[in-house]
Motif scaffolding. Structure first.
Motif, PDB file in Angstrom:
ATOM      1  N   ASP A 187       5.945  15.217  -3.840  1.00 30.06           N
ATOM      2  CA  ASP A 187       7.260  15.795  -4.126  1.00 30.06           C
ATOM      3  C   ASP A 187       8.344  15.180  -3.252  1.00 30.06           C
ATOM      4  OD1 ASP A 187       6.620  17.731  -6.176  1.00 30.06           O
ATOM      5  OD2 ASP A 187       5.568  18.856  -4.636  1.00 30.06           O
ATOM      6  N   MET A 188       8.038  14.970  -1.967  1.00 27.25           N
ATOM      7  CA  MET A 188       9.034  14.412  -1.057  1.00 27.25           C
ATOM      8  C   MET A 188       9.333  12.956  -1.397  1.00 27.25           C
ATOM      9  SD  MET A 188      10.087  16.866   0.678  1.00 27.25           S
ATOM     10  CE  MET A 188      11.205  15.834   1.639  1.00 27.25           C
ATOM     11  N   CYS A 189       8.323  12.207  -1.787  1.00 26.95           N
ATOM     12  CA  CYS A 189       8.567  10.827  -2.197  1.00 26.95           C
ATOM     13  C   CYS A 189       9.434  10.786  -3.455  1.00 26.95           C
ATOM     14  CB  CYS A 189       7.243  10.094  -2.414  1.00 26.95           C
ATOM     15  SG  CYS A 189       6.412   9.640  -0.864  1.00 26.95           S
ATOM     16  N   ASN A 190       9.200  11.707  -4.365  1.00 25.23           N
ATOM     17  CA  ASN A 190      10.041  11.787  -5.559  1.00 25.23           C
ATOM     18  C   ASN A 190      11.488  12.100  -5.192  1.00 25.23           C
ATOM     19  OD1 ASN A 190       7.950  11.222  -7.350  1.00 25.23           O
ATOM     20  ND2 ASN A 190       7.452  13.374  -7.715  1.00 25.23           N
ATOM     21  N   LYS A 191      11.669  13.012  -4.238  1.00 24.71           N
ATOM     22  CA  LYS A 191      13.028  13.392  -3.832  1.00 24.71           C
ATOM     23  C   LYS A 191      13.788  12.218  -3.224  1.00 24.71           C
ATOM     24  CE  LYS A 191      11.988  18.287  -2.975  1.00 24.71           C
ATOM     25  NZ  LYS A 191      11.866  19.380  -1.973  1.00 24.71           N
ATOM     26  N   TYR A 192      13.061  11.329  -2.557  1.00 27.04           N
ATOM     27  CA  TYR A 192      13.697  10.181  -1.903  1.00 27.04           C
ATOM     28  C   TYR A 192      13.510   8.880  -2.700  1.00 27.04           C
ATOM     29  CZ  TYR A 192      14.846  12.828   2.305  1.00 27.04           C
ATOM     30  OH  TYR A 192      15.394  13.736   3.196  1.00 27.04           O
ATOM     31  N   ASN A 193      13.084   9.007  -3.950  1.00 24.51           N
ATOM     32  CA  ASN A 193      12.911   7.845  -4.833  1.00 24.51           C
ATOM     33  C   ASN A 193      11.989   6.790  -4.229  1.00 24.51           C
ATOM     34  OD1 ASN A 193      14.732   8.808  -6.906  1.00 24.51           O
ATOM     35  ND2 ASN A 193      16.423   8.307  -5.504  1.00 24.51           N
ATOM     36  N   ILE A 194      10.886   7.247  -3.668  1.00 30.67           N
ATOM     37  CA  ILE A 194       9.878   6.369  -3.078  1.00 30.67           C
ATOM     38  C   ILE A 194       8.688   6.294  -4.029  1.00 30.67           C
ATOM     39  CG2 ILE A 194       8.238   6.119  -1.172  1.00 30.67           C
ATOM     40  CD1 ILE A 194      10.307   7.718   0.544  1.00 30.67           C
ATOM     41  N   ASP A 195       8.249   5.085  -4.333  1.00 24.59           N
ATOM     42  CA  ASP A 195       7.064   4.915  -5.182  1.00 24.59           C
ATOM     43  C   ASP A 195       5.819   5.291  -4.387  1.00 24.59           C
ATOM     44  OD1 ASP A 195       8.447   4.018  -7.419  1.00 24.59           O
ATOM     45  OD2 ASP A 195       8.387   1.922  -6.751  1.00 24.59           O
ATOM     46  N   LEU A 196       5.052   6.228  -4.917  1.00 26.45           N
ATOM     47  CA  LEU A 196       3.788   6.625  -4.303  1.00 26.45           C
ATOM     48  C   LEU A 196       2.691   6.416  -5.329  1.00 26.45           C
ATOM     49  CD1 LEU A 196       2.224   7.873  -1.915  1.00 26.45           C
ATOM     50  CD2 LEU A 196       2.708  10.127  -2.895  1.00 26.45           C
ATOM     51  N   ASN A 197       2.044   5.280  -5.259  1.00 27.04           N
ATOM     52  CA  ASN A 197       0.986   4.957  -6.215  1.00 27.04           C
ATOM     53  C   ASN A 197      -0.375   5.238  -5.604  1.00 27.04           C
ATOM     54  OD1 ASN A 197       2.831   3.888  -8.182  1.00 27.04           O
ATOM     55  ND2 ASN A 197       3.040   2.065  -6.892  1.00 27.04           N
ATOM     56  N   GLY A 198      -1.131   6.163  -6.230  1.00 31.70           N
ATOM     57  CA  GLY A 198      -2.468   6.477  -5.728  1.00 31.70           C
ATOM     58  C   GLY A 198      -2.470   7.560  -4.677  1.00 31.70           C
ATOM     59  N   ALA A 199      -1.692   8.620  -4.900  1.00 32.12           N
ATOM     60  CA  ALA A 199      -1.660   9.740  -3.946  1.00 32.12           C
ATOM     61  C   ALA A 199      -3.060  10.281  -3.715  1.00 32.12           C
ATOM     62  CB  ALA A 199      -0.752  10.849  -4.475  1.00 32.12           C
ATOM     63  N   HIS A 200      -3.289  10.781  -2.523  1.00 33.44           N
ATOM     64  CA  HIS A 200      -4.583  11.315  -2.086  1.00 33.44           C
ATOM     65  C   HIS A 200      -5.618  10.224  -1.868  1.00 33.44           C
ATOM     66  CE1 HIS A 200      -3.132  15.361  -2.446  1.00 33.44           C
ATOM     67  NE2 HIS A 200      -2.840  15.186  -3.723  1.00 33.44           N
ATOM     68  N   ARG A 201      -5.152   9.002  -1.657  1.00 35.30           N
ATOM     69  CA  ARG A 201      -5.972   7.949  -1.083  1.00 35.30           C
ATOM     70  C   ARG A 201      -5.286   7.549   0.212  1.00 35.30           C
ATOM     71  NH1 ARG A 201      -9.908   5.479  -4.075  1.00 35.30           N
ATOM     72  NH2 ARG A 201     -10.465   4.646  -2.022  1.00 35.30           N
ATOM     73  N   ALA A 202      -6.079   7.266   1.220  1.00 34.18           N
ATOM     74  CA  ALA A 202      -5.547   7.179   2.583  1.00 34.18           C
ATOM     75  C   ALA A 202      -4.425   6.151   2.732  1.00 34.18           C
ATOM     76  CB  ALA A 202      -6.682   6.885   3.563  1.00 34.18           C
ATOM     77  N   LEU A 203      -4.641   4.917   2.261  1.00 36.46           N
ATOM     78  CA  LEU A 203      -3.622   3.888   2.479  1.00 36.46           C
ATOM     79  C   LEU A 203      -2.355   4.175   1.686  1.00 36.46           C
ATOM     80  CD1 LEU A 203      -2.864   1.296   3.923  1.00 36.46           C
ATOM     81  CD2 LEU A 203      -3.817   0.017   1.991  1.00 36.46           C
ATOM     82  N   ALA A 204      -2.497   4.647   0.459  1.00 36.58           N
ATOM     83  CA  ALA A 204      -1.319   4.988  -0.343  1.00 36.58           C
ATOM     84  C   ALA A 204      -0.507   6.089   0.331  1.00 36.58           C
ATOM     85  CB  ALA A 204      -1.748   5.427  -1.740  1.00 36.58           C
ATOM     86  N   ASP A 205      -1.180   7.085   0.871  1.00 35.75           N
ATOM     87  CA  ASP A 205      -0.483   8.177   1.547  1.00 35.75           C
ATOM     88  C   ASP A 205       0.189   7.698   2.835  1.00 35.75           C
ATOM     89  OD1 ASP A 205      -1.241   9.828  -0.484  1.00 35.75           O
ATOM     90  OD2 ASP A 205      -2.612  11.069   0.696  1.00 35.75           O
ATOM     91  N   VAL A 206      -0.453   6.769   3.538  1.00 35.09           N
ATOM     92  CA  VAL A 206       0.163   6.200   4.745  1.00 35.09           C
ATOM     93  C   VAL A 206       1.445   5.457   4.378  1.00 35.09           C
ATOM     94  CG1 VAL A 206      -0.097   4.393   6.497  1.00 35.09           C
ATOM     95  CG2 VAL A 206      -1.903   6.072   6.167  1.00 35.09           C
ATOM     96  N   GLU A 207       1.371   4.619   3.351  1.00 36.18           N
ATOM     97  CA  GLU A 207       2.552   3.859   2.937  1.00 36.18           C
ATOM     98  C   GLU A 207       3.674   4.790   2.484  1.00 36.18           C
ATOM     99  OE1 GLU A 207       0.264  -0.206   1.439  1.00 36.18           O
ATOM    100  OE2 GLU A 207       0.683   1.408   0.007  1.00 36.18           O
ATOM    101  N   GLY A 208       3.319   5.850   1.756  1.00 36.31           N
ATOM    102  CA  GLY A 208       4.320   6.825   1.330  1.00 36.31           C
ATOM    103  C   GLY A 208       4.937   7.572   2.488  1.00 36.31           C
ATOM    104  N   THR A 209       4.105   7.982   3.440  1.00 35.97           N
ATOM    105  CA  THR A 209       4.603   8.706   4.610  1.00 35.97           C
ATOM    106  C   THR A 209       5.513   7.831   5.461  1.00 35.97           C
ATOM    107  OG1 THR A 209       2.626  10.102   4.660  1.00 35.97           O
ATOM    108  CG2 THR A 209       3.908   9.981   6.685  1.00 35.97           C
TER     109      THR A 209
END
Length: 201
Positions: A134-156
């Protein structure tokens, strides 16, 4: 304040940092805005993953058969983190507790790094919901593969950078919020400042 940070994330076999185990981890170290290292691995797990975890993450028992030994995985992770680097996670209460219990189980030590929780910042600055997706959506950040460690790190990491650009996040170092109706977390670092929030939609 963000000159030396390590953003990390764990996928786990369950919600208890005492009883459950990390099955996937990832970390990215950034110094003065430049990514200097990246680490990710599956972690060998003796048990069987419950279907809900596989459904959420896509991780299966087969992924973990050739995973890294837990001790080696955490030793590698701590090398990436360093002893004084600012640790960053979304819902850091969860990840920091797993880090503490794993380190203590492996070598009877814990960590003293300062940290920032992007979930705590989100709760302070934006209306519910506050999941990483939700937070990535609010900031227009692409989050591909949520709930996988590296994807979540890149999103965070991208979320932290966006929040910091919007308004400096310096005053959130070592602060953790928790939803009052659910009570205080089981464990937090000794240097954490805890504050309750009222959960509202």
């Amino acid at each position: 304040m963000l000159d030396d940070i390590c953003c990390f994330d764990f996928e786990t076999s369950g919600l208890s940092p005492v009883e459950d185990r990390v099955v996937e981890m990832a970390a990215i170290r950034v110094i003065k805005g430049i990514q200097v290292s990246e680490f990710r691995t599956f972690v060998k797990y003796d048990g069987k993953l419950v279907p809900k975890i596989t459904e959420l993450t896509g991780i299966t028992d087969e992924h973990l058969v050739n995973g890294m030994d837990e001790k080696q995985a955490f030793l590698n992770l701590r090398r990436v983190m360093g002893p004084q680097t600012l640790l960053v996670a979304h819902n850091a209460t969860f990840d920091l507790a797993f880090l503490h219990y794993a380190m203590f189980r492996i070598s009877e030590i814990t960590f003293a790094n300062p940290f920032i929780d992007t979930l705590t910042i989100a709760r302070d600055r934006t209306p519910y919901p506050h999941t990483l997706t939700d937070m990535c959506n609010k900031y227009n950040i692409d989050l591909n593969g949520a709930h996988r460690a590296l994807a979540d790190v890149e999103g965070t990491l991208a979320l932290l950078q966006a929040m910091h650009a919007e308004q400096p996040v310096d005053n959130f170092v070592n602060k953790l919020s928790y939803v009052e109706k659910y009570g205080k977390p089981v464990w937090v670092p000794a240097h954490a400042e805890l504050s309750p929030v009222v959960w509202r939609k």
